[in-house]
Design an enzyme around this catalytic site. Structure first.
Site, PDB file in Angstrom:
ATOM      1  N   THR A  17      35.028  36.881  47.406  1.00 20.66           N
ATOM      2  CA  THR A  17      34.562  37.577  48.602  1.00 20.66           C
ATOM      3  C   THR A  17      33.108  37.246  48.924  1.00 20.66           C
ATOM      4  O   THR A  17      32.704  37.214  50.078  1.00 20.66           O
ATOM      5  CB  THR A  17      34.718  39.101  48.426  1.00 20.66           C
ATOM      6  OG1 THR A  17      36.063  39.386  48.042  1.00 20.66           O
ATOM      7  CG2 THR A  17      34.411  39.836  49.721  1.00 20.66           C
ATOM      8  N   ASP A  93      40.328  31.629  46.053  1.00 20.33           N
ATOM      9  CA  ASP A  93      40.477  33.075  45.921  1.00 20.33           C
ATOM     10  C   ASP A  93      40.926  33.359  44.489  1.00 20.33           C
ATOM     11  O   ASP A  93      41.845  32.711  43.979  1.00 20.33           O
ATOM     12  CB  ASP A  93      41.528  33.575  46.919  1.00 20.33           C
ATOM     13  CG  ASP A  93      41.600  35.083  46.995  1.00 20.33           C
ATOM     14  OD1 ASP A  93      41.711  35.722  45.924  1.00 20.33           O
ATOM     15  OD2 ASP A  93      41.572  35.631  48.109  1.00 20.33           O
ATOM     16  N   SER A  94      40.302  34.316  43.811  1.00 18.98           N
ATOM     17  CA  SER A  94      40.603  34.529  42.398  1.00 18.98           C
ATOM     18  C   SER A  94      42.049  34.958  42.162  1.00 18.98           C
ATOM     19  O   SER A  94      42.586  34.771  41.068  1.00 18.98           O
ATOM     20  CB  SER A  94      39.651  35.562  41.781  1.00 18.98           C
ATOM     21  OG  SER A  94      39.971  36.870  42.189  1.00 18.98           O
ATOM     22  N   SER A  95      42.701  35.526  43.167  1.00 20.87           N
ATOM     23  CA  SER A  95      44.098  35.916  42.996  1.00 20.87           C
ATOM     24  C   SER A  95      45.009  34.696  42.849  1.00 20.87           C
ATOM     25  O   SER A  95      46.163  34.819  42.432  1.00 20.87           O
ATOM     26  CB  SER A  95      44.565  36.768  44.182  1.00 20.87           C
ATOM     27  OG  SER A  95      44.516  36.030  45.393  1.00 20.87           O
ATOM     28  N   THR A 125      36.798  39.126  42.115  1.00 17.46           N
ATOM     29  CA  THR A 125      36.968  40.106  41.041  1.00 17.46           C
ATOM     30  C   THR A 125      38.421  40.408  40.696  1.00 17.46           C
ATOM     31  O   THR A 125      38.684  41.035  39.679  1.00 17.46           O
ATOM     32  CB  THR A 125      36.282  41.438  41.424  1.00 17.46           C
ATOM     33  OG1 THR A 125      36.858  41.935  42.636  1.00 17.46           O
ATOM     34  CG2 THR A 125      34.800  41.247  41.612  1.00 17.46           C
ATOM     35  N   ASP A 126      39.378  39.965  41.511  1.00 16.50           N
ATOM     36  CA  ASP A 126      40.777  40.337  41.256  1.00 16.50           C
ATOM     37  C   ASP A 126      41.247  39.904  39.873  1.00 16.50           C
ATOM     38  O   ASP A 126      41.944  40.660  39.188  1.00 16.50           O
ATOM     39  CB  ASP A 126      41.694  39.737  42.328  1.00 16.50           C
ATOM     40  CG  ASP A 126      41.671  40.536  43.621  1.00 16.50           C
ATOM     41  OD1 ASP A 126      41.046  41.618  43.636  1.00 16.50           O
ATOM     42  OD2 ASP A 126      42.267  40.091  44.611  1.00 16.50           O
TER      43      ASP A 126
END
Length: 351
Positions: A17, A93-95, A125-126
């Site tokens: 993010t 994106d960490s996801s 942070t996910d």
């Protein structure tokens, strides 16, 4: 972090993010160097001079970085900090992160290990708890700090720094998004710095241990009414399973019987992990005995994320089944409490 008189710190930006912008399909990672451009405008992170563009050799490649120096202020009694900022070629994106991305980060740290005093990984942070846990195992003989942070969890700037393989994400909205339910912060930053536990520096040369191939480790979440067929379908293709049990490790004997049947078809590691945020797996209740008799590893107060990544690490190591099981039972990187510490904590809570 380190002063300008010593080696700089390397900041690895992987995505998240912190460096996303809105388009027609929601938040997506920005183009490379957009984030480092923004850093020049942040007073606390830059001396407000234009960042120097530098090149660093990495194997056969040459990586483009930017060099920053923090601003010295009257309110902060410390020397400015010099750091180099590297953005991965493909921000993610960490996801969407997996073992390949963890390996890329670990390999970068190993490649630049002698050039920097420490490393900061900035990511979404996910799945940060998975990534920080994974690297705690993958980076063998680590003797320098590796700090993970992101837009929602400022591990150092939010007055606390946690052990990376002890954290869980507890909030997807608040800035204080992470917690370490079973271990106090290693460092608390307030009017003074309070250190509660020192991290052991391992002797020897840094090595990167890869994780096992994707699809070999999985999670089995136990819930009321889960059927034997659902259990069988979940574990049949796996080489190791994190069994997320009720309370202090409790599970229906019928489910354990299914796991035992599957064990006869393929010998696999079972790790008994509680679904509770706080507390540990014990053998206090009869409902936890069957899993213990099956040979499942009692994983104390380990988090789900650390259990998953530890199994992935152990499975990739050479050794017999019993040697790998012994590794799961052993505290390798401070990822869980030893049995005597768990008993001590329970005695304190019961008095």
């Amino acid at each position: 972090m380190t002063s300008c008189e010593t080696k700089p710190t390397l900041v690895l930006y992987t995505g998240g993010t912190f460096g996303m912008k809105v388009n027609g399909e929601g938040l997506k990672p920005v183009e490379k160097f957009t984030v480092s451009d923004e850093l020049e405008t942040i007073v606390s992170l830059s001396d407000r001079k234009k960042a120097d563009e530098i090149s660093r050799k990495f194997g056969d490649a040459v990586l483009q970085m930017r060099s920053f120096t923090t601003r010295k202020t009257k309110t902060v009694d410390r020397e400015p900090i010099k750091y180099h900022f590297y953005e991965l070629d493909t921000l993610i994106d960490s996801s969407l992160m997996n073992e390949d991305n963890w390996k890329e980060i670990a390999t970068l740290i190993k490649g630049f290990y002698d050039d920097y005093s420490g490393f900061v990984v900035v990511m979404g942070t996910d799945t940060m708890a998975y990534a920080s846990s994974a690297l705690s195992f993958m980076l063998e003989n680590l003797g320098k700090p590796v700090v993970f942070t992101g837009a929602q969890v400022l591990l150092c700037f939010n007055k606390k720094a946690f052990r990376g393989n002890r954290v869980v994400k507890t909030d997807c909205v608040d800035l204080d998004a992470y917690d370490s339910p079973n271990l106090p912060p290693l460092v608390t930053l307030d009017s003074k710095v309070t250190e509660t536990e020192s991290l052991e520096r391992k002797p020897g040369n840094l090595q990167v241990q890869e994780m096992c191939p994707k699809g070999q480790v999985g999670l089995l979440v136990i819930y009321p009414g889960i059927t034997e067929e659902q259990v069988r379908n979940t574990v049949k293709a796996l080489h190791a399973v994190v069994v997320l049990t009720f309370g202090s490790g409790n599970i229906d004997d019928k489910i354990v019987n299914v796991l035992g049947d599957e064990q006869l078809k393929r010998k696999r590691l079972y790790a008994n992990v509680t679904q509770c945020l706080k507390g540990a797996v014990t053998s206090d209740y009869n409902a936890s005995k069957a899993l213990e008799r099956l040979g499942a590893v009692n994983c104390s107060d380990i988090t789900t994320e650390a259990a998953f990544t530890k199994l992935s690490y152990v499975l990739a190591k050479k050794g017999t089944f019993e040697e790998r099981k012994q590794m799961m039972e052993t505290v390798l990187r401070g990822e869980m409490s030893a049995e005597d510490r768990v008993k001590k904590n329970r005695n304190i809570e019961n008095n």
